[in-house]
Design an enzyme around this catalytic site. Structure first.
Site, mmCIF file in Angstrom:
data_model
loop_
_atom_site.group_PDB
_atom_site.id
_atom_site.type_symbol
_atom_site.label_atom_id
_atom_site.label_comp_id
_atom_site.label_asym_id
_atom_site.label_seq_id
_atom_site.Cartn_x
_atom_site.Cartn_y
_atom_site.Cartn_z
ATOM 1 N N CYS A 86 0.835 -1.203 0.000
ATOM 2 C CA CYS A 86 0.000 0.000 0.000
ATOM 3 C C CYS A 86 0.870 1.252 0.000
ATOM 4 O O CYS A 86 1.586 1.487 -0.962
ATOM 5 C CB CYS A 86 -0.970 -0.058 1.179
ATOM 6 N N HIS A 203 -3.503 -5.720 0.909
ATOM 7 C CA HIS A 203 -2.920 -5.954 2.240
ATOM 8 C C HIS A 203 -2.928 -7.446 2.617
ATOM 9 O O HIS A 203 -3.838 -7.887 3.334
ATOM 10 C CB HIS A 203 -3.719 -5.193 3.290
ATOM 11 N N GLU A 205 -1.206 -8.835 4.781
ATOM 12 C CA GLU A 205 -1.002 -8.949 6.235
ATOM 13 C C GLU A 205 -2.322 -8.920 6.996
ATOM 14 O O GLU A 205 -2.350 -9.199 8.193
ATOM 15 C CB GLU A 205 -0.047 -7.846 6.730
#
EC number: 6.3.5.3
Lengths: 228, 79
Positions: A86, A203, A205
């Site tokens: 990002c 994302h 994560e």
């Protein structure tokens, strides 16, 4: 596998990134403040998401000129891994470690939702845990993820298989409807020529444990752990 | 010395903000606006009084920070 997470003022996903490394690899990453000029001896440096410097001037522009950046360049030049997510992807393009630029979403809206990604290159150090062409779920949250590069750069990226992730529909088709931000050719993530620096807008994560609704993002961290 | 740097998107780079402004102008009844491109204006105050030196400094600043030359052009004016 040892990892470090860079922290800039205005970044807000650094703990998510650290948690993903900890959960998947079992090793606590080292957080590195932007004013440092040296990196610890680690296999992977992650540049997390957020809004470094409030996106002033351009997304990632100020962070890309931070005191820690020469050390990041040296880490990449040594062939070690760099993962930018990002705002981290935006920072990596601003440093020139990755080509192209991330522009305002074509819709002019901030988009926060789950998308599908097609793994177009599963032979990188970041994606070896996935199958070629595999469709994964991944959350996105950005206002400026509209990937742009000039035609020569795009031809180079495509020719060298450096487009790693593309936005797609549930069947893996690259369509306009499946493209959340207007990115050219549905590009969601790319690697550098050496293959050791990955930048992506989604994302991973944030999809690493059942509580988050899925495990599709773990593959990136598992791949990195394998490569270390 | 005062200087003004204008940063604009290169031709061929889509400008969704410009398009939105164009749409808003149209909805306000301004006809005949064929295209709108949005850019940035940066005003600087430099210590030097030497125009050549100022020009060189500003070019360096534009290349290193003020513009992203992948997508943007810049124009420097000394005032």
């Amino acid at each position: 596998m040892k990892s470090a997470v860079l922290v800039f003022p205005g970044i807000n996903r650094e703990r998510d990134m650290a948690r993903a490394f900890r959960e998947v690899t079992g090793v606590e990453p080292i957080m590195v403040w932007h004013t440092e000029t040296e990196l610890p001896d680690v296999d992977v440096v992650a540049v997390p998401g957020g809004f470094s410097y409030g996106d002033y001037l351009r997304c990632g522009a100020i962070a890309a000129r931070s005191p820690i950046i020469p050390a990041l360049r040296a880490h990449a030049a040594a062939g070690r891994h760099v993962l930018g997510v990002c705002n981290g992807f935006q920072i990596l393009t601003e440093t020139g470690l990755l080509p192209g630029a991330l522009m305002r979403n074509a819709s002019l809206r901030f988009v926060c939702k789950e998308v599908r990604l097609r793994v177009d290159n599963a032979a990188t150090a970041f994606t070896s845990a996935y199958a070629p062409g595999q469709v994964i779920r991944c959350p996105i949250a950005h206002g400026e993820g509209n990937y742009f590069a000039d035609p020569e750069t795009l031809a180079e990226l495509e020719g060298e298989g450096r487009v790693v992730f593309r936005y797609c529909d549930a069947e893996g088709r690259i369509t306009e409807a499946a493209n959340p931000n207007g990115a050219v050719d549905g590009i969601a993530g790319i690697v550098n020529a050496a293959g050791n620096v990955l930048g992506m807008m989604p994302h991973p994560e944030n999809l690493i444990e059942a509580l988050q609704g899925g495990l599709d993002g773990r593959g990136i961290f598992e791949s990195l752990a394998r490569a270390a | 010395m005062k200087a003004r740097v204008t940063v604009t998107l290169k031709h061929g780079v889509l400008d969704p903000q410009g398009k939105a402004i164009q749409g808003a102008l149209k909805s306000l009844g301004f006809a005949g606006v064929d295209d709108v491109r949005q850019g940035k204006l940066i005003e600087l105050e430099l210590a030097t009084a030497d125009r050549a030196e100022a020009q060189a400094q500003l070019t360096d600043m534009c290349e290193k920070l003020l513009a992203n030359t992948v997508i943007e052009n810049y124009r420097i004016e000394l005032i």
